[in-house]
Design an enzyme around this catalytic site. Structure first.
Site, short mmCIF file in Angstrom:
data_model
loop_
_atom_site.label_atom_id
_atom_site.label_comp_id
_atom_site.label_asym_id
_atom_site.label_seq_id
_atom_site.Cartn_x
_atom_site.Cartn_y
_atom_site.Cartn_z
CG HIS A 77 -44.54 -85.24 34.14
ND1 HIS A 77 -43.28 -85.20 33.58
CD2 HIS A 77 -45.35 -84.59 33.28
CE1 HIS A 77 -43.35 -84.53 32.43
NE2 HIS A 77 -44.60 -84.16 32.22
CG HIS B 64 -46.99 -86.62 28.30
ND1 HIS B 64 -47.20 -87.14 29.56
CD2 HIS B 64 -46.28 -85.48 28.48
CE1 HIS B 64 -46.63 -86.34 30.46
NE2 HIS B 64 -46.07 -85.33 29.83
CD GLU C 5 -42.12 -83.94 28.60
OE1 GLU C 5 -41.15 -84.72 28.67
OE2 GLU C 5 -42.60 -83.38 29.59
CE1 TYR D 109 -64.72 -101.71 26.55
CE2 TYR D 109 -66.16 -102.46 28.29
CZ TYR D 109 -65.89 -102.31 26.95
OH TYR D 109 -66.77 -102.78 26.01
CG HIS E 83 -49.31 -82.40 32.50
ND1 HIS E 83 -48.64 -81.19 32.61
CD2 HIS E 83 -48.45 -83.22 31.86
CE1 HIS E 83 -47.44 -81.29 32.05
NE2 HIS E 83 -47.32 -82.52 31.58
#
Length: 225
Positions: free
Chosen positions: A160, A93, A74, A120, A95
């Site tokens: 994703h 990143h 990635e 927040y 999932h």
């Protein structure tokens, strides 16, 4: 912070995310930008719960591997976010389940995925954009992120998962966690006409905490119901 200390921090935060079920198996990746322009990044096919600090990938400023294991596939999406978010020093990143679920909903606004449900979510995450689906590792995702022109620190990749930048690793991790909790709240209250923060309340947060602007969108996010 020294490179050795940053490696330990990556391992510590990554294990915490994994152990709380925020990214399963060998999914997810983390990068930190160094003072010399290079990066530390988690290796390909590595579980965030079992990282070895000595094997974390070390890239130079041109993205070439100079130490450690081969990096995550990635890299293009990390590179695009660093390129367009000048203040970013770390990217997470994941999932994470609820964020991925929200990315699949048909009615979401690609320019402002989640409404302002909590203070927040506005303070730590801000507006979140949706990027269309691309095959994991597809360099085309980088062009899609560049197309956002650095306006977002948090991006959802359709079907994703989230990609979140921060000015420190801690800030990026906390923002990613806040995004996941906001996604969970959105799913829990979907269809129930929840009371959102009003435009005035959102603008008060923006002004008080010197946040990036949060314009109202065409679907009325920011309206008090």
């Amino acid at each position: 912070m020294s490179e050795a200390k940053l490696r330990e921090e990556i391992v510590r935060f990554a294990r915490s995310l994994f152990e709380r079920g925020l990214t399963p198996g060998s999914s997810g990746n983390i990068s930190v930008r160094l003072d010399d322009g290079g990066w530390l990044v988690t290796p390909t096919n590595a579980s965030l719960g079992f990282l070895d600090p000595a094997r974390i990938s070390r890239l130079d400023a041109d993205g070439r591997l100079v130490g450690g294991d081969a990096p995550t596939k990635e890299i293009p999406l990390h590179a695009a976010l660093y390129e367009t978010r000048g203040s970013a020093r770390a990217i997470v990143h994941l999932h994470s389940t609820h964020s991925v679920a929200v990315s699949m909903l048909p009615e979401i606004d690609a320019n402002n995925v989640l409404p302002p449900l909590t203070a927040y979510s506005v303070m730590r995450v801000g507006r979140t954009a949706l990027v269309p689906y691309y095959r994991p590792g597809d360099p085309a995702v980088a062009d899609a992120i560049r197309g956002l022109a650095g306006r977002y620190s948090a991006v959802l990749l359709a079907n994703h998962g989230p990609v979140v930048a921060g000015d420190t690793l801690e800030a990026a991790v906390y923002a990613t966690e806040e995004l996941e909790e906001t996604a969970k709240l959105h799913l829990l209250t979907r269809g129930l006409n929840p009371r959102l923060l009003s435009p005035a309340q959102v603008q008060d947060l923006v002004a008080h905490f010197k946040l990036e602007p949060w314009p109202e969108d065409e679907h009325g996010h920011g309206h008090d119901h």
